[in-house]
Design a protein around this motif. Structure first.
Motif, short mmCIF file in Angstrom:
data_model
loop_
_atom_site.label_atom_id
_atom_site.label_comp_id
_atom_site.label_asym_id
_atom_site.label_seq_id
_atom_site.Cartn_x
_atom_site.Cartn_y
_atom_site.Cartn_z
N ARG A 168 0.85 -1.10 -0.18
CA ARG A 168 0.06 0.04 -0.09
C ARG A 168 0.99 1.34 -0.17
O ARG A 168 0.43 2.13 -0.57
N SER A 169 1.94 1.30 0.78
CA SER A 169 2.73 2.44 0.78
C SER A 169 4.10 2.20 -0.04
O SER A 169 4.74 1.32 0.10
N GLN A 170 4.26 3.30 -0.84
CA GLN A 170 5.55 3.37 -1.61
C GLN A 170 6.56 4.28 -1.12
O GLN A 170 7.54 4.44 -1.56
N GLN A 171 6.30 4.67 0.27
CA GLN A 171 7.22 5.71 0.70
C GLN A 171 8.65 5.02 0.69
O GLN A 171 9.53 5.92 0.56
N PHE A 172 8.88 3.93 1.34
CA PHE A 172 10.25 3.49 1.56
C PHE A 172 10.98 3.30 0.22
O PHE A 172 11.88 4.00 0.28
N ILE A 173 10.30 2.78 -0.85
CA ILE A 173 11.35 2.86 -1.98
C ILE A 173 11.52 4.25 -2.60
O ILE A 173 12.46 4.62 -3.38
N GLU A 174 10.51 4.96 -2.64
CA GLU A 174 10.64 6.41 -3.13
C GLU A 174 11.56 7.22 -2.15
O GLU A 174 12.48 8.03 -2.80
N LYS A 175 11.90 7.18 -1.01
CA LYS A 175 12.70 7.71 -0.31
C LYS A 175 14.21 7.11 -0.83
O LYS A 175 15.11 8.18 -0.85
N TRP A 176 14.22 5.93 -0.73
CA TRP A 176 15.86 5.62 -1.05
C TRP A 176 16.07 5.95 -2.74
O TRP A 176 17.16 6.02 -3.15
#
Length: 230
Positions: A168-176
């Motif tokens: 559901r969250s793409q925050q992890f991969i977008e941050k890196w």
């Protein structure tokens, strides 16, 4: 911190109650010998590196792959006096000096940016991110995202695969993806290089949100990259 100097030797603590002095700040260090965790040194007045985090077997395992002279190297910004301790620093004092930061826990984007700004002043910088499922579904989502068949490219002799983050969250991969240093993931003992914006452009253009590209490396290839061996 896992290492300190005792009688001219850099090493972990040997027994409970052992004392020494931190070479970076001059503060008092006391040995901590846990029953189940990794033995380490504790600053009596608080660690002189505010980025210091609890370290376990994963950190120790990777640090031990490098010469002890490369582990836990204190660095100071001569202009500001800011002080931090690199997990690993290879090639210190040369034009191939490389900092490797080992990241087991979650980190904010602000702190990631701050670490990159500090270490990249005079060094090439690598991140090694531990993908594990101790506190979240991160490892599950990462594994479900693996797709080395659908969209592949060969760049400079290396196979890259473009894939979509599952979850559901793409925050992890977008941050890196936004990192300015080189980013690698350690997932179940497998090492993956995350394509930077520059590499993504060479693969066919900037990847849209939730999409990313990985290159699978052996541990030996990763270690050669840190050491900057041709």
């Amino acid at each position: 911190m896992l290492y300190a100097w005792i009688d001219g030797v850099k090493r972990p603590p040997a027994f409970k109650g052992e004392h020494t002095t931190c070479r970076d700040c001059g503060g008092s260090l006391t040995a901590v010998i846990p029953v189940e965790n990794v033995r380490h040194w504790r600053h009596k007045a608080g660690d002189c590196d505010p980025w210091s985090e609890p370290e376990g077997a994963w950190h120790l395992g990777w640090k031990e792959k490098f010469d002890i002279a490369c582990r836990e190297i204190g660095l100071v910004d001569s202009a500001t006096g800011e002080r931090h301790r690199a997990d690993v620093l290879c090639g210190m004092g040369t034009n191939r000096a490389t900092v490797l930061e080992l990241q087991h826990s979650s980190i904010s984007e602000d702190e990631r940016n701050a670490r990159e700004a500090f270490y990249r002043q005079a060094h090439r910088m690598f991140w090694l991110i531990h993908i594990h499922s101790e506190t979240s579904f991160l490892a599950h989502n990462f594994g479900m995202s693996m797709d080395f068949q659908s969209r592949t490219h060969v760049l400079d002799g290396k196979k890259f695969a473009v894939m979509r983050w599952v979850g559901r969250s793409q925050q992890f991969i977008e941050k890196w993806k936004r990192a300015k240093a080189h980013v690698f993931f350690d997932w179940s003992g497998h090492i993956f290089y995350l394509a930077s914006n520059e590499v993504s452009q060479r693969l066919g253009g900037q990847l849209k949100r939730g999409h990313f590209a990985l290159c699978h490396l052996t541990s030996e290839e990763f270690l050669r990259a840190v050491h900057w061996h041709d």
